[in-house]
Design a protein around this motif. Structure first.
Motif, short mmCIF file in Angstrom:
data_model
loop_
_atom_site.label_atom_id
_atom_site.label_comp_id
_atom_site.label_asym_id
_atom_site.label_seq_id
_atom_site.Cartn_x
_atom_site.Cartn_y
_atom_site.Cartn_z
N UNK A 73 31.03 51.87 -58.00
CA UNK A 73 30.37 52.93 -57.21
C UNK A 73 28.86 52.78 -57.29
N UNK A 74 28.36 51.57 -57.08
CA UNK A 74 26.94 51.32 -57.33
C UNK A 74 26.03 52.11 -56.40
N UNK A 75 26.45 52.37 -55.17
CA UNK A 75 25.61 53.15 -54.26
C UNK A 75 25.44 54.58 -54.78
N UNK A 76 26.53 55.17 -55.24
CA UNK A 76 26.49 56.53 -55.79
C UNK A 76 25.60 56.58 -57.03
N UNK A 77 25.81 55.63 -57.94
CA UNK A 77 25.07 55.63 -59.20
C UNK A 77 23.58 55.35 -58.96
N UNK A 78 23.27 54.53 -57.96
CA UNK A 78 21.87 54.21 -57.65
C UNK A 78 21.11 55.42 -57.14
N UNK A 79 21.81 56.51 -56.82
CA UNK A 79 21.11 57.72 -56.38
C UNK A 79 20.49 58.46 -57.57
N UNK A 84 21.12 49.55 -61.17
CA UNK A 84 22.56 49.47 -61.47
C UNK A 84 22.96 48.01 -61.54
N UNK A 85 23.44 47.59 -62.71
CA UNK A 85 23.95 46.23 -62.88
C UNK A 85 25.40 46.21 -62.41
N UNK A 112 19.76 49.16 -56.30
CA UNK A 112 18.81 50.27 -56.41
C UNK A 112 19.02 51.17 -55.20
N UNK A 113 18.26 52.25 -55.14
CA UNK A 113 18.34 53.14 -53.97
C UNK A 113 17.93 52.42 -52.70
#
Length: 369
Positions: A73-79, A84-85, A112-113
């Motif tokens: 869920x890298x897009x979500x976590x990048x918020x 995000x690795x 990243x965002x």
């Protein structure tokens, strides 16, 4: 630049591996109980993510987040995180730390965002130590050729198995009195995961000095890989009195839908072989799978009862994990008779785990990668 690793017990083995990888490049990851300047790293999964989301979002430092949930869920976590690795971190995390220090854009494999560019590398296990100053279990194999619908492993690490060499395993195992491994299938060491190479397993086991625990958590085996030849080898060379493997369901129909790659008969045969060779079988089951009928659930319950006559069962309640084929599925409720029988087996000490609360199940387990 000071770099900290947020202490999360379930991520201890990730800390050991990534601390060793960063140390090679001159970066020391110091354990911390909260975010600290300049950089704090986190490894989170889909159960503990909610516990750390606000902390990461409000941290007065640069935050780097990885782990199973962050990768899926890298897009979500990048918020809420700075970086995000995504996926394997042994190469990407040191490269990111260097980029931060130099004021450069992040390398591929970091979200990243502003966006994400996939990594262009695969980690070779011999290229990175399994641990250094921070000790952890020795990861001997990464990847899985199977595609079980509930599992994140092949989505995170691929379906091609990669193995650490016997010489490297032996070198790090010499630092332990009790030797334990991380692997999706211990008996698949040295093979493609489908066609087992017991000659390579034997070479590994005979190279080790110390008490070796092989085929126990966190390095279980698969039921169809359990044979008399394999158990002869384990009994002769290893210290464990248990063998841990996954059945997941007592219904062949459900096993096919899960793409498990084995049958109920494989599980029964494995349990019988363990019993005949003086090993206690410890078998994983998942209840509440989305396509499980009442009859399927009763069949799984029957198999649990059969297993616990000879050994122990570890019970899970289905949780849809991001990045898996079943990520959109909902757990099926348990039948009243299932709850009653599981409760009695638990009181008798014949099963462990949790079939009602994911956090109880998870936080009693050993660290995730």
């Amino acid at each position: 630049m000071k770099i900290y690793w947020r202490h999360i017990p379930q991520a201890n083995n990730s800390y050991a591996a990534l601390s060793a990888a960063c140390e090679v490049h001159g970066y020391n990851l110091e354990a911390a109980e909260g975010p600290c300047p300049d950089v704090t790293c986190y490894s989170i999964n889909s159960i503990d993510e909610r516990l750390y989301r606000d902390e990461i979002a409000g941290a007065d430092c640069i935050t780097v987040v990885g782990g199973p949930h962050a990768s899926a869920c890298y897009r979500e976590v990048a918020r809420y995180a700075d970086y995000v690795v995504v996926g394997e971190g042994e190469y990407t995390l040191p490269a990111l730390l260097f980029a931060i220090e130099e004021g450069r854009d992040p390398p591929p494999g970091v979200a990243t965002a502003a966006g994400y560019t996939p990594a262009r590398h695969t980690v070779l296990l011999d290229g990175h130590p399994p641990f250094s100053a921070v000790k952890g279990f020795i990861e001997i194999t990464r990847g899985c050729p199977f595609s079980c619908g509930y599992c994140q492993t092949p989505r995170l690490f691929g379906r091609c198995m990669r193995h650490r060499s016997v010489d490297e395993i032996s070198r790090y195992a010499a630092r332990f009195r009790d030797i334990r491994f991380v692997t999706p299938n211990a008996l698949a060491y040295g093979s493609d995961g489908v066609h087992i190479r017991l000659d390579r397993v034997e070479r590994l086991l005979r190279s080790l000095d110390g008490r070796v625990y092989f085929g126990t958590f966190p390095g279980e085996v698969r039921p169809e890989c359990i044979s008399q030849q394999a158990l002869d080898l384990i009994v002769e060379t290893c210290a464990n009195t248990r063998l841990h493997f996954g059945a997941q369901s007592g219904s062949d129909r459900v096993l096919r839908l899960l793409h498990r790659g084995h049958t109920v008969e494989d599980v029964v045969r494995a349990v019988d072989l363990c019993r005949d060779n003086g090993l206690v079988p410890v078998v994983d089951f998942i209840f509440g799978l989305p396509f499980e009928s009442d009859d399927d659930q009763r069949a799984t319950l029957d198999l649990v009862r059969m297993v616990t006559r000879a050994g122990r069962a570890h019970i899970h309640y289905f949780m849809p994990l991001p990045g898996t084929p079943l990520k959109q599925s909902r757990p099926r409720p348990l039948l009243p008779e299932t709850e009653k029988i599981l409760g009695k087996l638990a009181l008798d000490g014949r099963i462990t785990g949790s079939w009602m609360d994911h956090e109880i199940r998870f936080f009693r387990r050993t660290p995730h990668l």
